[in-house]
Design an enzyme around this catalytic site. Sequence first.
Site, PDB file in Angstrom:
ATOM      1  N   TYR A  72       0.821  -1.211   0.000  1.00  0.00           N
ATOM      2  CA  TYR A  72       0.000   0.000   0.000  1.00  0.00           C
ATOM      3  C   TYR A  72       0.852   1.257   0.000  1.00  0.00           C
ATOM      4  CZ  TYR A  72      -4.452  -2.298   0.045  1.00  0.00           C
ATOM      5  OH  TYR A  72      -5.544  -3.019  -0.352  1.00  0.00           O
ATOM      6  N   HIS A 128     -14.564   3.132  -1.288  1.00  0.00           N
ATOM      7  CA  HIS A 128     -13.599   2.158  -0.772  1.00  0.00           C
ATOM      8  C   HIS A 128     -12.448   2.815  -0.018  1.00  0.00           C
ATOM      9  CE1 HIS A 128     -15.110  -0.681  -4.166  1.00  0.00           C
ATOM     10  NE2 HIS A 128     -15.933  -0.639  -3.144  1.00  0.00           N
TER      11      HIS A 128
HETATM   12  C1  BV8 Z   1     -18.863  -6.071   0.918  1.00  0.00           C
HETATM   13  C2  BV8 Z   1     -10.015  -0.846  -2.231  1.00  0.00           C
HETATM   14  C3  BV8 Z   1     -20.206  -7.157   2.569  1.00  0.00           C
HETATM   15  C4  BV8 Z   1      -8.769  -1.526  -1.752  1.00  0.00           C
HETATM   16  C5  BV8 Z   1     -11.362  -2.521  -3.400  1.00  0.00           C
HETATM   17  C6  BV8 Z   1     -22.279  -9.864  -3.972  1.00  0.00           C
HETATM   18  C7  BV8 Z   1     -22.073 -10.752  -5.016  1.00  0.00           C
HETATM   19  C8  BV8 Z   1     -20.795 -11.306  -5.245  1.00  0.00           C
HETATM   20  C9  BV8 Z   1     -19.714 -10.970  -4.400  1.00  0.00           C
HETATM   21  C10 BV8 Z   1     -19.936 -10.101  -3.373  1.00  0.00           C
HETATM   22  C11 BV8 Z   1     -21.193  -9.549  -3.151  1.00  0.00           C
HETATM   23  N1  BV8 Z   1     -21.088  -8.695  -2.080  1.00  0.00           N
HETATM   24  C12 BV8 Z   1     -19.845  -8.723  -1.620  1.00  0.00           C
HETATM   25  C13 BV8 Z   1     -19.108  -9.583  -2.383  1.00  0.00           C
HETATM   26  C14 BV8 Z   1     -17.683  -9.864  -2.191  1.00  0.00           C
HETATM   27  C15 BV8 Z   1     -16.811  -8.790  -2.841  1.00  0.00           C
HETATM   28  C16 BV8 Z   1     -16.939  -8.836  -4.332  1.00  0.00           C
HETATM   29  O1  BV8 Z   1     -17.706  -8.088  -4.931  1.00  0.00           O
HETATM   30  N2  BV8 Z   1     -16.117  -9.681  -4.940  1.00  0.00           N
HETATM   31  C17 BV8 Z   1     -16.077  -9.757  -6.384  1.00  0.00           C
HETATM   32  C18 BV8 Z   1     -14.633  -9.961  -6.822  1.00  0.00           C
HETATM   33  C19 BV8 Z   1     -16.991 -10.875  -6.842  1.00  0.00           C
HETATM   34  N3  BV8 Z   1     -17.167  -7.477  -2.348  1.00  0.00           N
HETATM   35  C20 BV8 Z   1     -16.684  -7.080  -1.144  1.00  0.00           C
HETATM   36  O2  BV8 Z   1     -15.989  -7.784  -0.444  1.00  0.00           O
HETATM   37  C21 BV8 Z   1     -17.066  -5.677  -0.696  1.00  0.00           C
HETATM   38  N4  BV8 Z   1     -17.568  -5.774   0.654  1.00  0.00           N
HETATM   39  O3  BV8 Z   1     -19.710  -6.101   0.073  1.00  0.00           O
HETATM   40  O4  BV8 Z   1     -19.081  -6.386   2.267  1.00  0.00           O
HETATM   41  C22 BV8 Z   1     -19.953  -8.591   2.113  1.00  0.00           C
HETATM   42  C23 BV8 Z   1     -18.686  -9.161   2.252  1.00  0.00           C
HETATM   43  C24 BV8 Z   1     -18.484 -10.504   1.822  1.00  0.00           C
HETATM   44  C25 BV8 Z   1     -19.523 -11.230   1.247  1.00  0.00           C
HETATM   45  C26 BV8 Z   1     -20.776 -10.623   1.092  1.00  0.00           C
HETATM   46  C27 BV8 Z   1     -20.996  -9.298   1.524  1.00  0.00           C
HETATM   47  C28 BV8 Z   1     -15.853  -4.766  -0.642  1.00  0.00           C
HETATM   48  C29 BV8 Z   1     -15.291  -4.556  -2.029  1.00  0.00           C
HETATM   49  C30 BV8 Z   1     -14.213  -3.455  -1.985  1.00  0.00           C
HETATM   50  C31 BV8 Z   1     -12.833  -4.062  -2.145  1.00  0.00           C
HETATM   51  N5  BV8 Z   1     -11.827  -2.971  -2.266  1.00  0.00           N
HETATM   52  N6  BV8 Z   1     -10.500  -1.480  -3.451  1.00  0.00           N
HETATM   53  C32 BV8 Z   1      -7.595  -1.263  -2.672  1.00  0.00           C
HETATM   54  O5  BV8 Z   1      -7.674  -0.382  -3.549  1.00  0.00           O
HETATM   55  O6  BV8 Z   1      -6.579  -1.957  -2.493  1.00  0.00           O
HETATM   56  S1  BV8 Z   1     -11.880  -3.247  -4.817  1.00  0.00           S
HETATM   57  C33 BV8 Z   1     -11.072  -2.647  -6.189  1.00  0.00           C
HETATM   58  O7  BV8 Z   1     -11.355  -3.506  -7.275  1.00  0.00           O
HETATM   59  C34 BV8 Z   1     -11.581  -1.329  -6.669  1.00  0.00           C
HETATM   60  O8  BV8 Z   1     -11.841  -0.445  -5.609  1.00  0.00           O
HETATM   61  C35 BV8 Z   1     -12.808  -1.671  -7.446  1.00  0.00           C
HETATM   62  O9  BV8 Z   1     -13.956  -1.657  -6.641  1.00  0.00           O
HETATM   63  C36 BV8 Z   1     -12.582  -3.098  -7.825  1.00  0.00           C
HETATM   64  C37 BV8 Z   1     -12.610  -3.289  -9.322  1.00  0.00           C
HETATM   65  O10 BV8 Z   1     -11.669  -2.446  -9.823  1.00  0.00           O
HETATM   66  P1  BV8 Z   1     -12.018  -1.404 -11.007  1.00  0.00           P
HETATM   67  O11 BV8 Z   1     -11.997  -0.063 -10.402  1.00  0.00           O
HETATM   68  O12 BV8 Z   1     -13.237  -1.789 -11.766  1.00  0.00           O
HETATM   69  O13 BV8 Z   1     -10.734  -1.628 -11.874  1.00  0.00           O
HETATM   70  P2  BV8 Z   1     -10.382  -2.892 -12.757  1.00  0.00           P
HETATM   71  O14 BV8 Z   1      -8.902  -2.954 -12.870  1.00  0.00           O
HETATM   72  O15 BV8 Z   1     -11.141  -4.098 -12.282  1.00  0.00           O
HETATM   73  O16 BV8 Z   1     -11.001  -2.496 -14.175  1.00  0.00           O
HETATM   74  C38 BV8 Z   1     -10.533  -1.341 -14.836  1.00  0.00           C
HETATM   75  C39 BV8 Z   1     -11.519  -1.051 -15.932  1.00  0.00           C
HETATM   76  O17 BV8 Z   1     -11.128   0.165 -16.552  1.00  0.00           O
HETATM   77  C40 BV8 Z   1     -11.532  -2.115 -17.015  1.00  0.00           C
HETATM   78  O18 BV8 Z   1     -12.876  -2.369 -17.382  1.00  0.00           O
HETATM   79  C41 BV8 Z   1     -10.786  -1.463 -18.183  1.00  0.00           C
HETATM   80  O19 BV8 Z   1     -11.283  -1.878 -19.442  1.00  0.00           O
HETATM   81  C42 BV8 Z   1     -11.099  -0.011 -17.955  1.00  0.00           C
HETATM   82  N7  BV8 Z   1     -10.095   0.931 -18.444  1.00  0.00           N
HETATM   83  C43 BV8 Z   1      -8.749   0.764 -18.562  1.00  0.00           C
HETATM   84  N8  BV8 Z   1      -8.201   1.920 -19.023  1.00  0.00           N
HETATM   85  C44 BV8 Z   1      -9.219   2.814 -19.183  1.00  0.00           C
HETATM   86  C45 BV8 Z   1     -10.423   2.197 -18.808  1.00  0.00           C
HETATM   87  N9  BV8 Z   1     -11.609   2.820 -18.855  1.00  0.00           N
HETATM   88  C46 BV8 Z   1     -11.624   4.100 -19.294  1.00  0.00           C
HETATM   89  N10 BV8 Z   1     -10.507   4.770 -19.660  1.00  0.00           N
HETATM   90  C47 BV8 Z   1      -9.298   4.162 -19.618  1.00  0.00           C
HETATM   91  N11 BV8 Z   1      -8.189   4.841 -19.994  1.00  0.00           N
END
Ligand code: BV8
Length: 257
Positions: A72, A128
Amino acid sequence: MAENPASELIRVAERLRGGRRVVALTGAGVSAESKIPTFRDAMSGLWASFDPQRLATPEAFEADPATVSKWYDFRREKCAQALPNPGHLALARLEGLLETRGGRLDILTQNVDGLHQRAGSKRITELHGSIMRWRCTRTNARADDLPMPLPSYPMPSPSGGWYRPDVVWFGEMLPEAALAAAWEALEGCEVFLSIGTSAVVYPAAGFADEARSRGALIVEVNPEQTPLTSRADVVLRGLSGVVLPQLVDAIMDARMA
Ligand code: BV8
Protein backbone atom coordinates in the site's frame (compact mmCIF):
# COMPACT_ATOMS: atom_id res chain seq x y z
CA MET A 1 -10.86 1.00 -31.11
CA ALA A 2 -13.81 2.16 -33.23
CA GLU A 3 -14.76 5.82 -32.90
CA ASN A 4 -18.06 6.35 -31.10
CA PRO A 5 -20.80 7.42 -33.50
CA ALA A 6 -21.26 11.15 -32.85
CA SER A 7 -24.97 10.46 -32.45
CA GLU A 8 -24.34 8.38 -29.30
CA LEU A 9 -22.23 11.13 -27.76
CA ILE A 10 -24.84 13.77 -28.72
CA ARG A 11 -27.61 11.63 -27.25
CA VAL A 12 -25.88 11.60 -23.87
CA ALA A 13 -24.88 15.27 -24.11
CA GLU A 14 -28.50 16.27 -24.82
CA ARG A 15 -29.68 14.35 -21.75
CA LEU A 16 -26.95 15.96 -19.64
CA ARG A 17 -27.65 19.47 -21.00
CA GLY A 18 -30.97 19.52 -19.28
CA GLY A 19 -29.32 20.18 -15.90
CA ARG A 20 -30.05 16.70 -14.61
CA ARG A 21 -29.22 14.62 -11.55
CA VAL A 22 -26.18 12.64 -12.69
CA VAL A 23 -24.26 9.88 -10.89
CA ALA A 24 -20.77 8.91 -12.10
CA LEU A 25 -19.43 5.58 -10.78
CA THR A 26 -15.70 5.62 -11.44
CA GLY A 27 -13.14 2.83 -11.30
CA ALA A 28 -9.41 2.37 -11.80
CA GLY A 29 -9.75 2.95 -15.56
CA VAL A 30 -10.32 6.67 -14.90
CA SER A 31 -6.86 6.86 -13.32
CA ALA A 32 -5.11 4.62 -15.87
CA GLU A 33 -4.16 7.67 -17.99
CA SER A 34 -2.60 9.15 -14.83
CA LYS A 35 -0.22 6.15 -14.92
CA ILE A 36 -1.81 4.40 -11.94
CA PRO A 37 -2.09 0.67 -12.79
CA THR A 38 -5.64 -0.71 -12.74
CA PHE A 39 -6.47 -3.81 -10.71
CA ARG A 40 -6.70 -5.98 -13.77
CA ASP A 41 -3.44 -4.78 -15.28
CA ALA A 42 -0.55 -6.94 -14.17
CA MET A 43 0.95 -4.78 -11.40
CA SER A 44 4.39 -3.68 -12.55
CA GLY A 45 7.69 -4.92 -11.22
CA LEU A 46 7.80 -6.11 -7.62
CA TRP A 47 4.08 -6.72 -7.43
CA ALA A 48 3.60 -8.61 -10.70
CA SER A 49 3.65 -11.86 -8.71
CA PHE A 50 0.97 -10.74 -6.21
CA ASP A 51 -2.80 -10.95 -6.73
CA PRO A 52 -4.43 -7.66 -5.64
CA GLN A 53 -7.60 -9.51 -4.63
CA ARG A 54 -5.50 -11.64 -2.24
CA LEU A 55 -3.46 -8.73 -0.89
CA ALA A 56 -6.47 -6.41 -0.39
CA THR A 57 -7.99 -8.47 2.46
CA PRO A 58 -7.96 -8.36 6.28
CA GLU A 59 -6.63 -11.93 6.27
CA ALA A 60 -3.60 -10.89 4.20
CA PHE A 61 -2.82 -8.06 6.63
CA GLU A 62 -3.29 -10.37 9.60
CA ALA A 63 -0.94 -12.95 8.08
CA ASP A 64 1.71 -10.57 6.74
CA PRO A 65 1.25 -6.95 7.83
CA ALA A 66 4.73 -6.00 6.59
CA THR A 67 4.12 -7.06 2.95
CA VAL A 68 0.60 -5.59 2.82
CA SER A 69 1.77 -2.29 4.39
CA LYS A 70 4.67 -2.14 1.90
CA TRP A 71 2.32 -2.80 -1.08
CA TYR A 72 0.00 0.00 0.00
CA ASP A 73 2.86 2.39 0.71
CA PHE A 74 4.29 1.66 -2.77
CA ARG A 75 0.85 2.42 -4.28
CA ARG A 76 0.40 5.51 -2.02
CA GLU A 77 3.63 6.98 -3.41
CA LYS A 78 2.50 6.30 -7.00
CA CYS A 79 -0.84 8.01 -6.29
CA ALA A 80 0.87 11.01 -4.68
CA GLN A 81 3.13 11.39 -7.77
CA ALA A 82 0.22 10.98 -10.21
CA LEU A 83 -1.63 13.93 -11.74
CA PRO A 84 -5.33 14.21 -12.60
CA ASN A 85 -5.85 13.47 -16.32
CA PRO A 86 -8.32 15.07 -18.81
CA GLY A 87 -10.97 12.56 -17.71
CA HIS A 88 -10.84 13.72 -14.07
CA LEU A 89 -10.78 17.36 -15.20
CA ALA A 90 -13.78 16.85 -17.51
CA LEU A 91 -15.83 15.46 -14.60
CA ALA A 92 -14.92 18.53 -12.51
CA ARG A 93 -16.10 20.73 -15.44
CA LEU A 94 -19.30 18.70 -15.77
CA GLU A 95 -20.08 19.25 -12.07
CA GLY A 96 -19.91 23.02 -12.52
CA LEU A 97 -21.90 22.92 -15.78
CA LEU A 98 -24.73 20.91 -14.25
CA GLU A 99 -24.87 23.14 -11.17
CA THR A 100 -25.32 26.27 -13.30
CA ARG A 101 -28.36 24.53 -14.77
CA GLY A 102 -29.84 23.47 -11.46
CA GLY A 103 -28.54 19.94 -11.83
CA ARG A 104 -26.08 17.91 -9.75
CA LEU A 105 -23.20 15.48 -10.29
CA ASP A 106 -22.40 12.90 -7.61
CA ILE A 107 -19.13 11.05 -8.13
CA LEU A 108 -19.17 7.63 -6.44
CA THR A 109 -15.60 6.49 -6.80
CA GLN A 110 -14.14 3.04 -6.16
CA ASN A 111 -10.72 4.63 -6.50
CA VAL A 112 -8.61 5.37 -3.45
CA ASP A 113 -6.11 7.71 -5.16
CA GLY A 114 -7.69 11.11 -4.38
CA LEU A 115 -7.36 12.31 -8.00
CA HIS A 116 -11.00 13.46 -8.31
CA GLN A 117 -10.43 15.81 -5.36
CA ARG A 118 -7.20 17.11 -6.91
CA ALA A 119 -9.01 17.69 -10.21
CA GLY A 120 -11.41 20.05 -8.40
CA SER A 121 -14.52 17.89 -8.10
CA LYS A 122 -16.48 18.68 -4.93
CA ARG A 123 -19.29 16.15 -4.49
CA ILE A 124 -17.31 12.90 -4.15
CA THR A 125 -18.06 9.71 -2.19
CA GLU A 126 -15.03 7.44 -1.65
CA LEU A 127 -16.79 4.06 -1.55
CA HIS A 128 -13.60 2.16 -0.77
CA GLY A 129 -11.70 4.68 1.36
CA SER A 130 -8.40 6.41 0.63
CA ILE A 131 -4.88 5.07 0.16
CA MET A 132 -3.55 8.44 1.35
CA ARG A 133 -4.95 7.72 4.85
CA TRP A 134 -3.96 5.10 7.47
CA ARG A 135 -6.08 3.85 10.41
CA CYS A 136 -5.01 2.53 13.80
CA THR A 137 -5.99 -1.13 14.23
CA ARG A 138 -6.73 -0.53 17.94
CA THR A 139 -8.40 2.89 18.14
CA ASN A 140 -9.47 3.48 14.50
CA ALA A 141 -7.73 6.87 14.78
CA ARG A 142 -6.93 8.08 11.27
CA ALA A 143 -3.74 9.71 9.97
CA ASP A 144 -3.28 11.24 6.51
CA ASP A 145 0.12 12.80 7.16
CA LEU A 146 2.35 9.79 7.82
CA PRO A 147 5.89 10.05 6.36
CA MET A 148 6.35 8.82 2.78
CA PRO A 149 7.78 6.23 2.60
CA LEU A 150 6.84 4.84 6.01
CA PRO A 151 9.88 4.37 8.30
CA SER A 152 8.89 0.76 9.02
CA TYR A 153 6.54 -1.99 7.76
CA PRO A 154 4.13 -2.37 9.40
CA MET A 155 4.05 1.09 11.04
CA PRO A 156 3.25 1.04 14.77
CA SER A 157 0.54 3.47 15.95
CA PRO A 158 0.83 5.62 19.13
CA SER A 159 -1.75 3.41 20.88
CA GLY A 160 0.44 0.32 20.55
CA GLY A 161 -1.48 -1.04 17.57
CA TRP A 162 -0.51 -0.88 13.91
CA TYR A 163 -1.45 1.49 11.12
CA ARG A 164 -3.46 -0.24 8.34
CA PRO A 165 -4.51 1.44 5.07
CA ASP A 166 -7.86 3.25 5.53
CA VAL A 167 -9.37 1.41 2.55
CA VAL A 168 -12.20 -1.14 2.30
CA TRP A 169 -10.77 -4.62 1.77
CA PHE A 170 -12.55 -7.55 0.12
CA GLY A 171 -14.84 -9.07 2.73
CA GLU A 172 -15.18 -5.74 4.62
CA MET A 173 -18.35 -3.65 4.75
CA LEU A 174 -18.29 -0.28 3.02
CA PRO A 175 -18.38 2.73 5.38
CA GLU A 176 -21.99 3.44 6.43
CA ALA A 177 -21.72 7.12 5.50
CA ALA A 178 -20.45 6.23 2.02
CA LEU A 179 -23.28 3.77 1.43
CA ALA A 180 -25.86 6.29 2.68
CA ALA A 181 -24.46 8.96 0.34
CA ALA A 182 -24.52 6.50 -2.56
CA TRP A 183 -28.16 5.52 -1.96
CA GLU A 184 -29.14 9.21 -1.63
CA ALA A 185 -27.40 10.00 -4.94
CA LEU A 186 -29.04 7.03 -6.71
CA GLU A 187 -32.47 8.05 -5.36
CA GLY A 188 -32.77 10.99 -7.75
CA CYS A 189 -30.44 9.77 -10.49
CA GLU A 190 -31.54 10.49 -14.09
CA VAL A 191 -28.26 9.67 -15.88
CA PHE A 192 -25.83 7.02 -14.57
CA LEU A 193 -22.30 7.07 -16.00
CA SER A 194 -20.23 3.90 -15.35
CA ILE A 195 -16.71 5.02 -16.16
CA GLY A 196 -13.53 2.94 -16.20
CA THR A 197 -14.74 0.07 -14.07
CA SER A 198 -14.87 -3.65 -14.76
CA ALA A 199 -18.25 -3.66 -12.96
CA VAL A 200 -17.55 -6.89 -11.04
CA VAL A 201 -17.10 -5.76 -7.44
CA TYR A 202 -20.20 -5.42 -5.29
CA PRO A 203 -22.04 -3.55 -3.93
CA ALA A 204 -20.75 -0.82 -6.36
CA ALA A 205 -21.34 -3.08 -9.37
CA GLY A 206 -25.03 -3.21 -8.45
CA PHE A 207 -25.53 0.58 -8.52
CA ALA A 208 -26.25 0.70 -12.27
CA ASP A 209 -29.22 -1.63 -11.82
CA GLU A 210 -30.45 0.49 -8.91
CA ALA A 211 -30.28 3.57 -11.16
CA ARG A 212 -32.04 1.74 -14.01
CA SER A 213 -34.87 0.72 -11.69
CA ARG A 214 -35.44 4.44 -11.17
CA GLY A 215 -35.59 5.13 -14.89
CA ALA A 216 -32.07 6.50 -15.30
CA LEU A 217 -30.23 6.39 -18.64
CA ILE A 218 -27.29 3.97 -18.20
CA VAL A 219 -24.09 5.01 -20.00
CA GLU A 220 -20.83 3.04 -19.98
CA VAL A 221 -17.46 4.65 -20.81
CA ASN A 222 -14.81 1.94 -21.25
CA PRO A 223 -12.44 0.80 -24.02
CA GLU A 224 -13.52 -2.79 -23.36
CA GLN A 225 -16.69 -4.84 -22.74
CA THR A 226 -17.78 -5.47 -19.16
CA PRO A 227 -20.68 -7.39 -17.59
CA LEU A 228 -22.60 -4.08 -17.65
CA THR A 229 -22.16 -3.47 -21.40
CA SER A 230 -25.15 -5.56 -22.48
CA ARG A 231 -27.40 -3.71 -19.98
CA ALA A 232 -26.19 -0.19 -20.82
CA ASP A 233 -28.45 2.11 -22.89
CA VAL A 234 -25.41 3.83 -24.42
CA VAL A 235 -21.85 2.49 -24.69
CA LEU A 236 -19.14 5.08 -25.39
CA ARG A 237 -16.26 2.78 -26.32
CA GLY A 238 -13.01 4.61 -25.54
CA LEU A 239 -10.60 6.02 -22.99
CA SER A 240 -12.21 8.22 -20.34
CA GLY A 241 -9.48 10.83 -20.88
CA VAL A 242 -10.71 11.16 -24.48
CA VAL A 243 -14.46 10.50 -24.24
CA LEU A 244 -15.28 12.64 -21.18
CA PRO A 245 -13.78 15.88 -22.59
CA GLN A 246 -15.65 15.17 -25.87
CA LEU A 247 -18.87 14.76 -23.88
CA VAL A 248 -18.43 18.02 -21.99
CA ASP A 249 -17.50 19.85 -25.23
CA ALA A 250 -20.66 18.45 -26.84
CA ILE A 251 -22.75 19.83 -23.96
CA MET A 252 -21.06 23.24 -24.33
CA ASP A 253 -21.40 23.20 -28.12
CA ALA A 254 -23.47 26.28 -28.88
CA ARG A 255 -24.94 24.63 -31.98
CA MET A 256 -26.75 22.34 -29.56
CA ALA A 257 -28.39 25.28 -27.83
C1 BV8 B 1 -18.86 -6.07 0.92
C2 BV8 B 1 -10.01 -0.85 -2.23
C3 BV8 B 1 -20.21 -7.16 2.57
C4 BV8 B 1 -8.77 -1.53 -1.75
C5 BV8 B 1 -11.36 -2.52 -3.40
C6 BV8 B 1 -22.28 -9.86 -3.97
C7 BV8 B 1 -22.07 -10.75 -5.02
C8 BV8 B 1 -20.79 -11.31 -5.25
C9 BV8 B 1 -19.71 -10.97 -4.40
C10 BV8 B 1 -19.94 -10.10 -3.37
C11 BV8 B 1 -21.19 -9.55 -3.15
N1 BV8 B 1 -21.09 -8.70 -2.08
C12 BV8 B 1 -19.85 -8.72 -1.62
C13 BV8 B 1 -19.11 -9.58 -2.38
C14 BV8 B 1 -17.68 -9.86 -2.19
C15 BV8 B 1 -16.81 -8.79 -2.84
C16 BV8 B 1 -16.94 -8.84 -4.33
O1 BV8 B 1 -17.71 -8.09 -4.93
N2 BV8 B 1 -16.12 -9.68 -4.94
C17 BV8 B 1 -16.08 -9.76 -6.38
C18 BV8 B 1 -14.63 -9.96 -6.82
C19 BV8 B 1 -16.99 -10.88 -6.84
N3 BV8 B 1 -17.17 -7.48 -2.35
C20 BV8 B 1 -16.68 -7.08 -1.14
O2 BV8 B 1 -15.99 -7.78 -0.44
C21 BV8 B 1 -17.07 -5.68 -0.70
N4 BV8 B 1 -17.57 -5.77 0.65
O3 BV8 B 1 -19.71 -6.10 0.07
O4 BV8 B 1 -19.08 -6.39 2.27
C22 BV8 B 1 -19.95 -8.59 2.11
C23 BV8 B 1 -18.69 -9.16 2.25
C24 BV8 B 1 -18.48 -10.50 1.82
C25 BV8 B 1 -19.52 -11.23 1.25
C26 BV8 B 1 -20.78 -10.62 1.09
C27 BV8 B 1 -21.00 -9.30 1.52
C28 BV8 B 1 -15.85 -4.77 -0.64
C29 BV8 B 1 -15.29 -4.56 -2.03
C30 BV8 B 1 -14.21 -3.45 -1.98
C31 BV8 B 1 -12.83 -4.06 -2.15
N5 BV8 B 1 -11.83 -2.97 -2.27
N6 BV8 B 1 -10.50 -1.48 -3.45
C32 BV8 B 1 -7.60 -1.26 -2.67
O5 BV8 B 1 -7.67 -0.38 -3.55
O6 BV8 B 1 -6.58 -1.96 -2.49
S1 BV8 B 1 -11.88 -3.25 -4.82
C33 BV8 B 1 -11.07 -2.65 -6.19
O7 BV8 B 1 -11.36 -3.51 -7.27
C34 BV8 B 1 -11.58 -1.33 -6.67
O8 BV8 B 1 -11.84 -0.44 -5.61
C35 BV8 B 1 -12.81 -1.67 -7.45
O9 BV8 B 1 -13.96 -1.66 -6.64
C36 BV8 B 1 -12.58 -3.10 -7.82
C37 BV8 B 1 -12.61 -3.29 -9.32
O10 BV8 B 1 -11.67 -2.45 -9.82
P1 BV8 B 1 -12.02 -1.40 -11.01
O11 BV8 B 1 -12.00 -0.06 -10.40
O12 BV8 B 1 -13.24 -1.79 -11.77
O13 BV8 B 1 -10.73 -1.63 -11.87
P2 BV8 B 1 -10.38 -2.89 -12.76
O14 BV8 B 1 -8.90 -2.95 -12.87
O15 BV8 B 1 -11.14 -4.10 -12.28
O16 BV8 B 1 -11.00 -2.50 -14.18
C38 BV8 B 1 -10.53 -1.34 -14.84
C39 BV8 B 1 -11.52 -1.05 -15.93
O17 BV8 B 1 -11.13 0.16 -16.55
C40 BV8 B 1 -11.53 -2.12 -17.02
O18 BV8 B 1 -12.88 -2.37 -17.38
C41 BV8 B 1 -10.79 -1.46 -18.18
O19 BV8 B 1 -11.28 -1.88 -19.44
C42 BV8 B 1 -11.10 -0.01 -17.95
N7 BV8 B 1 -10.09 0.93 -18.44
C43 BV8 B 1 -8.75 0.76 -18.56
N8 BV8 B 1 -8.20 1.92 -19.02
C44 BV8 B 1 -9.22 2.81 -19.18
C45 BV8 B 1 -10.42 2.20 -18.81
N9 BV8 B 1 -11.61 2.82 -18.85
C46 BV8 B 1 -11.62 4.10 -19.29
N10 BV8 B 1 -10.51 4.77 -19.66
C47 BV8 B 1 -9.30 4.16 -19.62
N11 BV8 B 1 -8.19 4.84 -19.99
